[in-house]
Design a protein around this motif. Structure first.
Motif, PDB file in Angstrom:
ATOM      1  N   ASN A   1      11.145  23.232  17.675  1.00 60.04           N
ATOM      2  CA  ASN A   1      10.534  23.316  19.004  1.00 60.04           C
ATOM      3  C   ASN A   1       9.121  22.742  18.939  1.00 60.04           C
ATOM      4  N   ILE A   2       8.766  21.886  19.881  1.00 66.45           N
ATOM      5  CA  ILE A   2       7.424  21.283  19.941  1.00 66.45           C
ATOM      6  C   ILE A   2       6.764  21.692  21.244  1.00 66.45           C
ATOM      7  N   SER A   3       5.602  22.313  21.139  1.00 71.71           N
ATOM      8  CA  SER A   3       4.888  22.780  22.328  1.00 71.71           C
ATOM      9  C   SER A   3       4.119  21.636  22.993  1.00 71.71           C
ATOM     10  N   LYS A   4       3.588  21.892  24.177  1.00 68.86           N
ATOM     11  CA  LYS A   4       2.779  20.893  24.884  1.00 68.86           C
ATOM     12  C   LYS A   4       1.539  20.514  24.076  1.00 68.86           C
ATOM     13  N   GLY A   5       1.022  21.506  23.351  1.00 69.57           N
ATOM     14  CA  GLY A   5      -0.172  21.244  22.554  1.00 69.57           C
ATOM     15  C   GLY A   5       0.118  20.545  21.240  1.00 69.57           C
ATOM     16  N   GLY A   6       1.391  20.334  20.926  1.00 70.52           N
ATOM     17  CA  GLY A   6       1.737  19.603  19.714  1.00 70.52           C
ATOM     18  C   GLY A   6       2.073  20.460  18.515  1.00 70.52           C
ATOM     19  N   LEU A   7       2.212  21.779  18.691  1.00 70.62           N
ATOM     20  CA  LEU A   7       2.603  22.633  17.565  1.00 70.62           C
ATOM     21  C   LEU A   7       4.106  22.492  17.348  1.00 70.62           C
ATOM     22  N   LEU A   8       4.489  22.054  16.160  1.00 70.92           N
ATOM     23  CA  LEU A   8       5.902  21.877  15.818  1.00 70.92           C
ATOM     24  C   LEU A   8       6.371  23.111  15.049  1.00 70.92           C
ATOM     25  N   THR A   9       7.322  23.829  15.624  1.00 73.70           N
ATOM     26  CA  THR A   9       7.852  25.043  14.995  1.00 73.70           C
ATOM     27  C   THR A   9       9.257  24.791  14.482  1.00 73.70           C
ATOM     28  N   ILE A  10       9.486  25.084  13.210  1.00 72.35           N
ATOM     29  CA  ILE A  10      10.822  25.048  12.621  1.00 72.35           C
ATOM     30  C   ILE A  10      11.186  26.492  12.299  1.00 72.35           C
ATOM     31  N   ALA A  11      12.285  26.966  12.885  1.00 72.38           N
ATOM     32  CA  ALA A  11      12.661  28.374  12.727  1.00 72.38           C
ATOM     33  C   ALA A  11      14.164  28.491  12.565  1.00 72.38           C
ATOM     34  N   GLY A  12      14.595  29.651  12.053  1.00 70.74           N
ATOM     35  CA  GLY A  12      16.017  29.882  11.833  1.00 70.74           C
ATOM     36  C   GLY A  12      16.479  29.326  10.514  1.00 70.74           C
ATOM     37  N   GLY A  13      17.804  29.117  10.416  1.00 68.89           N
ATOM     38  CA  GLY A  13      18.370  28.552   9.199  1.00 68.89           C
ATOM     39  C   GLY A  13      18.476  29.569   8.086  1.00 68.89           C
ATOM     40  N   LYS A  14      18.754  29.089   6.889  1.00 77.42           N
ATOM     41  CA  LYS A  14      18.898  29.962   5.726  1.00 77.42           C
ATOM     42  C   LYS A  14      18.475  29.204   4.477  1.00 77.42           C
ATOM     43  N   TRP A  15      18.397  29.934   3.367  1.00 76.13           N
ATOM     44  CA  TRP A  15      17.896  29.356   2.127  1.00 76.13           C
ATOM     45  C   TRP A  15      18.669  28.098   1.739  1.00 76.13           C
ATOM     46  N   THR A  16      19.981  28.134   1.861  1.00 73.16           N
ATOM     47  CA  THR A  16      20.802  27.027   1.387  1.00 73.16           C
ATOM     48  C   THR A  16      20.422  25.704   2.032  1.00 73.16           C
ATOM     49  N   THR A  17      20.032  25.750   3.293  1.00 77.03           N
ATOM     50  CA  THR A  17      19.775  24.514   4.042  1.00 77.03           C
ATOM     51  C   THR A  17      18.291  24.177   4.149  1.00 77.03           C
ATOM     52  N   TYR A  18      17.466  24.756   3.285  1.00 78.39           N
ATOM     53  CA  TYR A  18      16.023  24.530   3.401  1.00 78.39           C
ATOM     54  C   TYR A  18      15.684  23.037   3.337  1.00 78.39           C
ATOM     55  N   ARG A  19      16.361  22.290   2.468  1.00 79.55           N
ATOM     56  CA  ARG A  19      16.012  20.880   2.252  1.00 79.55           C
ATOM     57  C   ARG A  19      16.354  20.044   3.481  1.00 79.55           C
ATOM     58  N   ALA A  20      17.530  20.275   4.051  1.00 73.48           N
ATOM     59  CA  ALA A  20      17.916  19.537   5.255  1.00 73.48           C
ATOM     60  C   ALA A  20      16.991  19.884   6.412  1.00 73.48           C
ATOM     61  N   MET A  21      16.610  21.163   6.515  1.00 69.76           N
ATOM     62  CA  MET A  21      15.660  21.570   7.548  1.00 69.76           C
ATOM     63  C   MET A  21      14.328  20.863   7.368  1.00 69.76           C
ATOM     64  N   ALA A  22      13.861  20.786   6.126  1.00 67.06           N
ATOM     65  CA  ALA A  22      12.587  20.131   5.845  1.00 67.06           C
ATOM     66  C   ALA A  22      12.642  18.649   6.206  1.00 67.06           C
ATOM     67  N   GLU A  23      13.726  17.991   5.846  1.00 64.69           N
ATOM     68  CA  GLU A  23      13.860  16.568   6.149  1.00 64.69           C
ATOM     69  C   GLU A  23      13.841  16.330   7.658  1.00 64.69           C
ATOM     70  N   GLU A  24      14.583  17.131   8.388  1.00 58.79           N
ATOM     71  CA  GLU A  24      14.614  16.983   9.847  1.00 58.79           C
ATOM     72  C   GLU A  24      13.253  17.283  10.461  1.00 58.79           C
ATOM     73  N   THR A  25      12.562  18.267   9.897  1.00 60.24           N
ATOM     74  CA  THR A  25      11.235  18.635  10.403  1.00 60.24           C
ATOM     75  C   THR A  25      10.240  17.499  10.204  1.00 60.24           C
ATOM     76  N   VAL A  26      10.229  16.897   9.029  1.00 60.78           N
ATOM     77  CA  VAL A  26       9.297  15.799   8.759  1.00 60.78           C
ATOM     78  C   VAL A  26       9.643  14.587   9.627  1.00 60.78           C
ATOM     79  N   ASP A  27      10.931  14.311   9.811  1.00 61.36           N
ATOM     80  CA  ASP A  27      11.333  13.223  10.709  1.00 61.36           C
ATOM     81  C   ASP A  27      10.765  13.442  12.105  1.00 61.36           C
ATOM     82  N   ALA A  28      10.884  14.690  12.601  1.00 63.26           N
ATOM     83  CA  ALA A  28      10.368  15.004  13.937  1.00 63.26           C
ATOM     84  C   ALA A  28       8.847  14.895  13.979  1.00 63.26           C
ATOM     85  N   ALA A  29       8.173  15.316  12.899  1.00 64.89           N
ATOM     86  CA  ALA A  29       6.708  15.254  12.861  1.00 64.89           C
ATOM     87  C   ALA A  29       6.222  13.812  12.837  1.00 64.89           C
TER      88      ALA A  29
END
Length: 798
Positions: free
Chosen positions: A451-479
């Motif tokens: 989720n990205i706020s109007k002010g530009g704060l990018l929040t990555i939430a949810g998921g589980k330990w197993t998928t931490y790497r895929a979450m990180a990759e998607e987060t950096v892509d979005a950033a």
């Protein structure tokens, strides 16, 4: 896939099972065998022989200058250089941090590694310690989620299908990038109804099919005899057989620390015990003057110092605490976290085999419970109950009792499940989230959300330990897209081995034994906790001054942790408090709270030598550690103990330091519950006719006479000799308890137990007061409604 009898009749399940097995078997026979992925060029390889991580003080210096002295490189990540100027004013063109990541758990550390490995300038701060939250309190599984697969099939839920598919791929990556910290684990599903055998087998084979080339070993079924051979502690009554499938297991907080150190090696600035207290905004001309975040105020929680850091974007990766950071950006924002507590307990190793776990798919209220070997003990969990967000949630006693009750249901009657066997208990906050952009804001998601706020704060939430790497990759892509960043390339974390994994092999521990003279158990532990960095730890080990082992003084004789690990944690892994060490750098507090309490003085002395603590600081560290141990199962009444108490008693503090003997009975690892002890004490006093605290020949003669037997001194002497183990001429209450234990556990009846009416003690624990778990035999509609728990709230790892 669980509660099958409530989903379809046996015949339909059997037909579906047969079809699934046929299709799955054909696929498995035709697909290529599991093999490692082809390696791709990665900028940073194994740390050099002379590499040592920058100190925390150096990290803070770079934070104070907003990363101006972190130099970009063409490939392999940035390189922090020396800080030459401290008082220079800010300039608009300063090459500041690309990203400030808030949160040092699995997601935050994984995101820092992904971004730094792409050449971005990254800072990551954690309010407490790395992995201090949910990331250290998981079920320790690296799994796809067989329960989620059931929902995907029966509810035609494509999102759940994608979640399982992604997790199975990441499971393989997990085991490749951190081979020293993760491994395969066979998990048994015991079957007590014949038609469920093909049903569960079909589900597990479909799990294999979905994993595709990333599959580990193929699931298989076994008959009752083989199931009992593999899991001797299992209840045999009614057992038909079992299905075994494979998932992964890991050491979660050690994995988190390895992620942190790998991110540091790739040029990220990582700092624990540093809190974000404010976010700063200013108009952004490129967005029409819209207020956007450009920096944050940081506070060093160790000293109280505050300063501002500038960056191009802020990523909120704080898990259950996401809403707190989001409100720094927008105070009126809707909350997205639905906190749920998952409680786990640690049991002695005799509760299960060393190399196989167990999954109970039919608990009393529909939740899935895992029963897994881990670090030499056995862990069981998890529960699910609403909670409030806190740093160290305390496990509720009713949740501990529920787990014990469920464990009792599927273990052999020979294994007496006792409250005193709970060596540790902890509660992790499950990071379930609600998407604020979704039409139905009540729906919870188990997969992650950005989720990205109007002010530009990018929040990555949810998921589980197993998928931490895929979450990180998607987060950096979005950033990169959101903040207009310029990386050197795409993500390569799928192929980056974590620090410790490069030169590790399963037999590396033998070299440690041969070179340093370590005990085998200690060498294996160091190898599997630190990987190839174990050489550095072992080189710090003190001589034992014995013929064997030559090096490696243990912190406790019961566990393989050695004193050198405390020094290594301070020097090389940013451990700043005693809790950092006993909870995250080692796992002692998760394995045994009693032992942790007893060893704290020595741990504090070693860390004090490294960090320069005086007596007052040491006492404060002890008090803080005791407060933390309340979240690991230490009773509230035990927290009055002080450092001097343990020092004076040389660690002999009794059960959890409890002064009240009645309280201690509940937590003591004894044969009897407090109710049983009270009942036996009453029997003993009635048997002791002359009230001298001893059962003598005269007491036996009196008892025989009252029961109508022909009493004689010779007969009384013969009965007494049979139970007078110490040849003292009498039986005291301690001996009486030993005799009662033999009767209770092994049915060792004798003339003495008959005269003492001990047979009545067998039924003491069946009283209403002693029954553990209020719903053990509840067949009401209320229980049936409790079974209907959504899959995303059913557990299976936080």
């Amino acid at each position: 896939m669980y509660r099958a009898r409530s989903l379809m009749p046996g015949r339909r399940a059997l037909i579906l099972s047969t079809a699934t097995v046929a299709v799955g078997s054909a696929y498995l026979l035709s697909r290529p065998a599991y093999a490692d992925s082809n390696p791709v060029p990665v900028g940073k390889k194994r740390p050099g022989a002379l590499w040592s991580p920058p100190s925390r003080a150096q990290m803070l210096e770079h934070l104070r200058t907003s990363g101006v002295y972190v130099h970009r490189t063409p490939d392999g990540g940035p390189e922090p250089g020396p800080v030459l100027r401290k008082d220079e004013t800010e300039a608009e063109g300063d090459d500041v941090f690309d990203l400030l990541i808030v949160g040092g758990g699995a997601t935050g550390a994984g995101t820092a590694l992904d971004a730094a490995s792409r050449g971005l300038k990254v800072a990551c701060v954690e309010r407490d310690d790395f992995s201090s939250g949910t990331s250290s309190k998981s079920t320790k599984l690296v799994h796809g989620g067989v329960r989620y697969l059931q929902k995907a099939i029966f509810e035609l839920d494509y999102e759940q299908w994608k979640l399982v598919k992604e997790a199975l791929k990441e499971r393989r990556v997990f085991l490749e990038t951190a081979p020293h910290l993760s491994s395969m684990l066979p998990i048994l599903l015991p079957i007590y109804t014949w038609w469920q055998l093909p049903y569960y087998y079909a589900g597990c084979k479909l799990y294999d099919v979905l994993a595709g080339k990333e599959n580990m070993e193929s699931a298989y079924w076994m008959g009752k005899g083989k199931a009992m051979e593999a899991f001797p502690m299992l209840k045999s009554d009614g057992l038909v057989g079992g299905v075994v499938y494979y998932d992964g297991q890991h050491n979660d907080s050690r994995m988190n620390i390895s992620l942190v150190m790998t991110a540091v090696q790739h040029g990220a600035v990582m700092a624990n015990h540093v809190e974000v207290t404010a976010l700063h905004k200013r108009p952004d001309p490129s967005r029409g003057g819209e207020e956007r975040i450009y920096g944050a105020t940081l506070k060093d929680r160790m000293t109280g110092e505050e300063w501002k850091v500038r960056c191009r974007g802020v990523i909120n990766a704080t898990g259950p605490f996401s809403d707190g950071v989001r409100k720094l950006d927008e105070p009126t924002v809707k909350e997205i976290v639905a906190p749920s507590a998952g409680v786990h307990i640690t049991l002695p190793n005799y509760y299960g085999p060393k190399t196989m776990g167990l999954l109970d798919p039919a608990t009393s209220d529909g939740r899935v419970i895992f029963f897994l070997p881990w670090q030499g003990n056995v862990i069981a969990g998890t529960t699910d109950s609403p909670t409030t967000v806190s740093q160290n949630p305390i496990p509720a006693e009713k949740e501990i009792q529920w787990i014990l009750d469920e464990v009792r249901n599927y273990l052999s009657p020979d294994v007496k499940v006792r409250r005193g066997d709970v060596l540790s208990a902890w509660s992790g906050i499950r990071p379930l989230v609600m998407d604020p952009a979704a039409k139905n804001t009540q729906s919870l998601v188990r997969n992650h959300m950005i989720n990205i706020s109007k002010g530009g704060l990018l929040t990555i939430a949810g998921g589980k330990w197993t998928t931490y790497r895929a979450m990180a990759e998607e987060t950096v892509d979005a950033a990169i897209k959101e903040y207009g960043l310029k990386p050197t390339g795409k993500s390569t974390t799928e192929h980056i081995k974590l620090v410790g994994g490069h030169a590790w092999t399963k037999t590396m521990y033998i070299k440690l034994i041969q070179q340093f003279g370590l005990e085998t158990e200690v060498a294996k532990h160091l190898s599997e906790s630190y990987g190839d960095r174990a050489w550095t730890v072992a080189s710090m080990a003190s001589p034992t001054n014995t013929s064997w082992p030559l090096h490696g003084v243990r912190i406790s004789p019961l566990y393989p942790y050695i004193e050198a690990e405390a020094r290594y944690a301070v020097r090389c892994e940013y451990a700043l408090t005693a809790v950092d060490f006993v909870a995250r750098r080692t796992r002692l507090s998760f394995l045994n709270v009693q032992v942790t309490l007893e060893t704290l003085p020595r741990v504090i002395d070693i860390m004090g030598e490294e960090l320069g603590w005086d007596r007052t600081k040491k006492e404060a560290e002890f008090d803080n550690a005791v407060e933390f141990l309340k979240s690991m199962g230490l009773p509230e009444s035990a927290t009055n103990i002080k450092l001097k108490d343990i020092t004076k008693s040389h660690g002999n503090i009794g059960t959890l330091g409890l002064a009240d003997k009645e309280d201690a009975k509940l937590y003591a690892r004894a044969q009897f519950t407090p109710d049983e002890v009270s009942n036996l004490k009453k029997q003993f006093e009635e048997f002791d006719f002359d009230h001298d605290q001893h059962i003598t020949k005269d007491d036996l003669i009196h008892a025989m006479t009252n029961m109508g037997y022909d009493a004689s001194t010779e007969l009384a002497d013969s009965i007494l000799r049979e139970v007078d183990f110490g040849r003292k001429g009498f039986v005291d209450f301690s001996d009486y308890l030993d005799i009662a234990a033999g009767l209770k556990e092994l049915s060792l009846e004798s003339a003495f137990t008959h005269l003492a009416h001990m047979d009545s003690t067998r039924n003491v624990n069946e009283s209403k007061q002693a029954r553990i778990g209020p719903h053990a035999n509840d067949d009401s509609q209320a229980r049936e409604s409790r079974r209907k728990i959504p899959v995303e709230r059913s557990g299976g790892g936080t």
